[in-house]
Motif scaffolding. Structure first.
Motif, PDB file in Angstrom:
ATOM      1  N   ASN A  21      -5.831  -8.102  -0.038  1.00  0.00           N
ATOM      2  CA  ASN A  21      -6.382  -8.219  -1.375  1.00  0.00           C
ATOM      3  C   ASN A  21      -5.833  -7.353  -2.371  1.00  0.00           C
ATOM      4  O   ASN A  21      -5.492  -7.574  -3.566  1.00  0.00           O
ATOM      5  CB  ASN A  21      -7.994  -7.798  -1.350  1.00  0.00           C
ATOM      6  N   LYS A  22      -5.424  -6.059  -2.039  1.00  0.00           N
ATOM      7  CA  LYS A  22      -4.393  -5.128  -2.858  1.00  0.00           C
ATOM      8  C   LYS A  22      -3.307  -5.717  -3.092  1.00  0.00           C
ATOM      9  O   LYS A  22      -2.634  -5.493  -4.080  1.00  0.00           O
ATOM     10  CB  LYS A  22      -4.297  -3.876  -2.164  1.00  0.00           C
ATOM     11  N   MET A  23      -2.599  -6.803  -2.490  1.00  0.00           N
ATOM     12  CA  MET A  23      -1.607  -7.326  -2.667  1.00  0.00           C
ATOM     13  C   MET A  23      -1.739  -8.305  -3.680  1.00  0.00           C
ATOM     14  O   MET A  23      -0.518  -9.118  -4.010  1.00  0.00           O
ATOM     15  CB  MET A  23      -0.779  -7.875  -1.330  1.00  0.00           C
ATOM     16  N   GLY A  24      -2.739  -8.848  -3.955  1.00  0.00           N
ATOM     17  CA  GLY A  24      -3.180  -9.774  -4.977  1.00  0.00           C
ATOM     18  C   GLY A  24      -3.267 -11.081  -4.368  1.00  0.00           C
ATOM     19  O   GLY A  24      -3.474 -12.171  -5.125  1.00  0.00           O
ATOM     20  N   GLY A 143      -3.748   2.445   3.696  1.00  0.00           N
ATOM     21  CA  GLY A 143      -2.696   2.524   2.979  1.00  0.00           C
ATOM     22  C   GLY A 143      -1.874   3.459   3.808  1.00  0.00           C
ATOM     23  O   GLY A 143      -0.799   4.014   3.186  1.00  0.00           O
ATOM     24  N   VAL A 144      -2.010   3.979   4.801  1.00  0.00           N
ATOM     25  CA  VAL A 144      -0.921   4.840   5.495  1.00  0.00           C
ATOM     26  C   VAL A 144       0.136   4.136   6.153  1.00  0.00           C
ATOM     27  O   VAL A 144      -0.034   3.125   6.538  1.00  0.00           O
ATOM     28  CB  VAL A 144      -1.638   5.585   6.818  1.00  0.00           C
ATOM     29  N   PRO A 145       1.248   4.482   5.787  1.00  0.00           N
ATOM     30  CA  PRO A 145       2.597   3.812   6.117  1.00  0.00           C
ATOM     31  C   PRO A 145       2.511   3.306   7.704  1.00  0.00           C
ATOM     32  O   PRO A 145       2.239   3.990   8.627  1.00  0.00           O
ATOM     33  CB  PRO A 145       3.915   4.583   5.796  1.00  0.00           C
ATOM     34  N   ASN A 167       4.766  -5.211   2.466  1.00  0.00           N
ATOM     35  CA  ASN A 167       4.493  -4.142   1.052  1.00  0.00           C
ATOM     36  C   ASN A 167       4.643  -2.916   1.297  1.00  0.00           C
ATOM     37  O   ASN A 167       5.191  -2.491   2.386  1.00  0.00           O
ATOM     38  CB  ASN A 167       2.791  -4.491   0.833  1.00  0.00           C
ATOM     39  N   PRO A 168       4.503  -2.067   0.380  1.00  0.00           N
ATOM     40  CA  PRO A 168       4.946  -0.754   0.407  1.00  0.00           C
ATOM     41  C   PRO A 168       4.091   0.313   1.418  1.00  0.00           C
ATOM     42  O   PRO A 168       5.048   1.147   1.822  1.00  0.00           O
ATOM     43  CB  PRO A 168       4.618  -0.151  -0.989  1.00  0.00           C
ATOM     44  N   THR A 169       3.379  -0.357   1.944  1.00  0.00           N
ATOM     45  CA  THR A 169       2.753   0.644   3.214  1.00  0.00           C
ATOM     46  C   THR A 169       2.677  -0.237   4.354  1.00  0.00           C
ATOM     47  O   THR A 169       2.166   0.402   5.389  1.00  0.00           O
ATOM     48  CB  THR A 169       1.134   0.981   2.762  1.00  0.00           C
TER      49      THR A 169
END
Length: 337
Positions: A21-24, A143-145, A167-169
């Protein structure tokens, strides 16, 4: 933006849904239990399995499996014992060439089949990808890597998952050794139970380090005998997942082991944890598989005796430490055996 369906409203299913969801992405989250969906809608979270992680209202919550039809990716996030039944329910709604990713880690009880094999029997029209690696739901959701692998016999399908979810995480590597990835993910839970027993017995860091090192050796030994690549067990789905599961209190397998080490029976420990402990069934499967292919797995064998034959952890540890002398190198030992 893609349409992604997630089956399983437990910890990891929710974590992946929140991340997507955070990724869109447009996300549909399914549970087999209407009451669970009702509670999540009421509370805005799964208070029992992933408390404090709010579920955005944009995520569609459903107990109607038909709502999973027509997605760009389906993610199967149910316990190993529910994989076959869930895949069977999904069968009418998956088109030819659809990509299904599974995050379940275990082996089917009785048959000891890998879960991708189980899914393939129920969904022969799908391309199956296994996602595995050190990835606690509690950390993915916040969102922890985190870094995992996506393994499949279809490189195209693995890269499709990589493209949609990275994604970034969350960093995703592709891997062609689906057998190794699945055996690593399933069998590390056995060693995590043993690590918990060590903690319950208050054995210390030396003991756990030795257990983990020799444990991954046993996992690789069996995996290779069953057709996996040795190199895979030195990667994220092998030693990576083993480390996180043996050392974290997020791990239900480790927590169950701690209770056993403190003097509880296996059944009492499972009841205290109150959630699925994949390592319990995986221990029996690993023990029986090792006997079927004549592979020596002393840690797994002692875990089996503790869990299923009421052997005391103290006696199991003594028997492991008192085994005959041998060379550490697998190659040399096998040559001189």
């Amino acid at each position: 933006m893609a349409k992604i369906g997630v089956l399983g409203a437990g910890g990891f299913g929710i974590a992946l849904s929140v991340m997507c969801n955070k990724m869109g992405h447009e996300v549909t989250l399914w549970s087999a239990f209407p009451a669970e969906i009702t509670e999540i809608i009421r509370d805005g979270q799964n208070l029992r399995l992933l408390p404090k992680v709010k579920i955005p209202q944009e995520i569609k919550l459903t107990s109607n499996i038909e709502d999973l039809q027509g997605n760009d990716l389906i993610i199967l996030a149910v316990p190993s014992f529910a994989v076959r039944e869930t895949a069977h329910k999904l069968q009418p709604y998956m088109g030819e060439g659809s990509v299904l990713a599974t995050v379940a880690k275990g082996l089917e009880d009785q048959s000891h089949k890998r879960l991708s094999e189980v899914i393939a029997e129920e969904l022969p029209q799908c391309k199956i990808v296994v996602i595995s690696g050190p990835s606690h739901a509690e950390e993915v959701a916040t969102g922890v890597p985190t870094t995992v692998v996506a393994a499949s016999s279809s490189r195209q399908a693995a890269e499709h998952v990589q493209d949609l979810l990275m994604n970034p995480t969350l960093r995703i590597y592709v891997n062609d050794d689906i057998k190794g990835v699945e055996y690593g993910g399933a069998l590390k839970n056995v060693i995590a139970l043993a690590a918990g027993i060590c903690d319950g017995q208050k054995l210390g860091d030396n003991s756990k380090a030795a257990l983990m090192t020799r444990g991954i050796t046993e996992i690789a030994r069996l995996g290779v005998a069953l057709g996996a690549n040795h190199e895979t067990f030195g990667g994220l789905s092998g030693i990576g997942d083993l480390i996180v599961t043996c050392t974290s209190m997020h791990s239900r397998n480790r927590r169950a082991g701690i209770f056993i080490g403190q003097g509880n029976t296996a059944r009492q420990a499972l009841e205290k944890v109150g959630m699925t402990v994949e390592g319990y069934l995986a221990t029996k499967a690993a023990y029986e598989l090792s006997k079927s292919v004549d592979v020596e797995m002393p840690i797994v064998e002692q875990c089996y005796l503790v869990l299923y034959k009421n052997k005391s952890p103290k006696k199991a540890i003594a028997d492991l430490m008192g085994r005959p002398k041998r060379h550490e190198s697998e190659t040399i030992w096998l040559q001189t055996k």
